[in-house]
Write an enzyme that holds these catalytic residues in place. Structure first.
Site: not given
Ligand code: NAP
Length: 281
Positions: A52, A96, A119
């Site tokens: 990422k 995460q 997200d």
């Protein structure tokens, strides 16, 4: 049978994002910024986070990576997320997952404002998708929609089966396909005679985490098959689809690796740019 190359589609989108970042910088005097928080030392999670961060660099974003050891008090992490939430220079915040045992995932995620939820996991963003008013959409299913678009296959009116009903993949996938006017069936671990659904489907998306689950006799000729699964078997990456059996029957199919995988981070980058634009304009 034609392979759908996530690598190629992803590379095109990243090129476009890099150009849009230059334009963003010209307009707002800074580049989009993504903050990533990782807790613990799970190797797969660290690989995802590194990718990422690399992805951000590739398209010209600023990234912030905060690593916490397993055992860090939850309130310390919560305070940091709150500070990022208030920081005008940060456009996207990502925790995460999965978090190590003992942390309250829902609580920590709830501290991310909807406007920075890149997200697309927040209840508001999930609800907006189900009302066909999408704001930020979960990255993996969004990536699948780009892959489907790359085939040129018209989705309206097609019978689609999604196998898997997780909040992050299966459910938003089903919503996106429904919003694209497919007739959608969602199968899961309690579905009886699952193959009776997949055999009738024009589009099958498998997201369950069971290596080579979808067999050749479970799909009809000419189906489009998307394999979201990532399973490690004897050190090799294997999808949820038995590629050797299924591919010859398909009109289009994604490989593993090189299919859905490359799209997920690209969609995260696209969501970050959109979040930045929405906040600043
Ligand atoms: P998850 O949260 O574990 O959900 C799995 C889903 O599959 C559940 O809904 C479960 O049903 C269903 N399921 C499990 N075994 C089944 C079976 N034998 N038959 C039918 N349904 C079954 O997993 P996830 O996070 O959605 O991820 C799914 C897969 O996608 C994993 O391999 C993951 O690594 C991969 N993934 C890939 C990417 C990418 O970037 N390519 C991103 C995210 C996830 P129940 O609800 O009934 O338990």
């Amino acid at each position: 049978m034609q392979l759908i190359s996530g690598k190629a589609v992803s590379a095109d989108i990243r090129q476009d994002l890099a150009e849009k970042t230059v334009e963003f910088n010209r307009q707002f005097g800074r580049v989009p910024a993504l903050a990533v928080i990782i807790v613990g030392d799970d190797p797969a999670s660290h690989t995802y986070v590194n990718n990422k961060i690399k992805g951000c660099a590739q398209v010209g974003f600023r990234s912030i990576c905060q690593k916490y050891e397993n055992g860090t008090p939850q309130e310390e992490i919560a305070a940091y997320i709150r500070s990022l939430a208030e920081d005008d220079g940060v456009d996207g915040i990502l925790v995460q997952l999965p978090l190590p045992k003992g942390y309250d995932e829902k609580y920590l995620l709830s501290l991310i404002p909807d406007s920075k939820d890149v997200d697309g996991f927040s209840p508001t963003n999930t609800g907006l998708l189900s009302m066909n008013m999408p704001n930020t959409v979960s990255c993996t299913p969004l990536g699948v929609m780009h892959l489907l678009a790359s085939t040129g296959v018209e989705l309206a009116g097609k019978d689609a089966v999604v196998i898997g009903r997780s909040n992050t993949v299966g459910k938003p996938m089903a919503m996106l396909l429904l919003n694209a006017n497919c007739t959608v069936t969602v199968c899961h671990s309690k579905t009886k005679d699952l193959a009776s659904y997949t055999r009738k489907a024009d589009v099958v998306v498998v997201a369950i985490g069971r290596p080579k689950f979808l067999k050749g006799d479970m799909v009809k000729d000419g189906a489009v098959v998307i394999d979201v699964g990532i399973n490690r078997v004897d050190g090799k990456l294997v999808g949820d689809v038995d590629f050797e059996e299924v591919a010859p029957k398909c009109s289009f199919i994604t490989p593993v690796p090189g299919g859905v995988g490359p799209m997920t981070i690209t969609m995260l980058l696209a969501n970050t740019l959109s979040a930045a634009k929405n906040r600043l304009s």
